[in-house]
Scaffold this active site. Structure first.
Site, PDB file in Angstrom:
ATOM      1  CB  THR A  83      -1.001   0.196   1.161  1.00 20.09           C
ATOM      2  OG1 THR A  83      -1.445   1.442   1.340  1.00 20.09           O
ATOM      3  CG2 THR A  83      -0.157  -0.375   2.463  1.00 20.09           C
ATOM      4  CG  ASN A  84       1.851   3.904  -3.191  1.00 21.50           C
ATOM      5  OD1 ASN A  84       2.710   4.479  -3.501  1.00 21.50           O
ATOM      6  ND2 ASN A  84       0.981   3.140  -3.717  1.00 21.50           N
ATOM      7  CB  CYS A 196      -3.499   4.713  -4.864  1.00 26.04           C
ATOM      8  SG  CYS A 196      -4.747   3.522  -3.846  1.00 26.04           S
ATOM      9  CD  GLU A 198      -6.140  -0.396  -3.406  1.00 28.45           C
ATOM     10  OE1 GLU A 198      -5.942  -1.377  -2.594  1.00 28.45           O
ATOM     11  OE2 GLU A 198      -5.777   0.788  -3.213  1.00 28.45           O
TER      12      GLU A 198
END
Length: 241
Positions: A83-84, A196, A198
């Protein structure tokens, strides 16, 4: 081969991408029946997301510190935080273990610089776009980082949490991102960081007039590079995916 430790679940949609990308790259490097040695500790995103939006970063850090310790105890040789946004607490996680922590911004900056890109547009959650934990690390490595304006940041953030994190892929939302990318290009961005994990589910190279720096793919690639270090297999960063 070293064992990669993944802290996943934020969201599991992108964590699945990490697992796929890591194993595909190992197969490409070592042969058709080869796969990565991976441990994943997948957290429940609900409490983490609640802590994020309430500003309770210490609570979120405790969850991820525990995950990192469990990975190390299980035999992982490194920690990769999938995750960022939660790299905001990366120093806490790194301090919790004695194995290397592979920072997502380092993999991204390396790819940008190898491509000759010095000015980048950054898309991500509001936390990532508005706070300095990722931007300052990128800037320290020579990059100029541009972010969308306030209304655009709000739209980008909403689509991540309300759609991408729950597996919803919308053409209308893709068009929103494309307009934001066009604006960043007009301001001088030479490439776009998908900051991000996603966003790669929504935006692919064919959707952008600018080259993409996909943090998910680049981070996964860095993990494979670490895992195969010393095996005699060459690994290189790809500037765009």
């Amino acid at each position: 081969m070293r064992t990669i430790g993944l802290i996943g679940g934020m969201s599991w949609e992108s964590s699945a991408e990490y697992y796929r990308l890591i194993n595909q790259r190992v197969r490409d490097q070592l042969g058709p029946l080869r796969s990565a040695q991976v441990l994943m500790y997948s957290v429940d995103f609900g409490p983490v997301e609640q802590a994020q939006h309430a500003g309770r970063w210490d609570d979120a850090a405790l969850i991820l510190e525990d995950a990192a310790r469990r990975l190390q105890a299980g035999g992982a040789d490194c920690v990769v935080l999938c995750t960022n946004t939660m790299h905001l607490v990366a120093p806490r996680i790194e301090a919790a273990v004695s194995i290397p922590f592979l920072h997502i911004a380092d993999a991204t900056a390396t790819a940008a610089l190898e491509a000759g890109t010095l000015t980048v547009g950054l898309l991500g959650t509001a936390f990532t776009m508005e706070q300095d934990f990722l931007k300052s690390r990128l800037a320290a490595q020579g990059l100029t980082v541009l972010v969308p304006d306030a209304d655009e940041r709000k739209a980008v953030h909403r689509i991540i949490y309300e759609e991408l994190c729950v597996g919803v892929i919308s053409d209308a939302s893709r068009q929103v991102y494309q307009r934001v990318i066009q604006t960043l290009a007009a301001r001088g961005a030479q490439a776009i960081i998908l900051g991000c994990t996603e966003i790669c589910l929504l935006i692919q190279p064919e959707h952008s007039a600018l080259p993409l720096l996909d943090t998910t793919a680049l981070h996964a690639q860095a993990a494979v590079g670490f895992a195969l270090q010393g095996t005699g297999i060459a690994t290189t960063f790809l500037a765009a995916t």
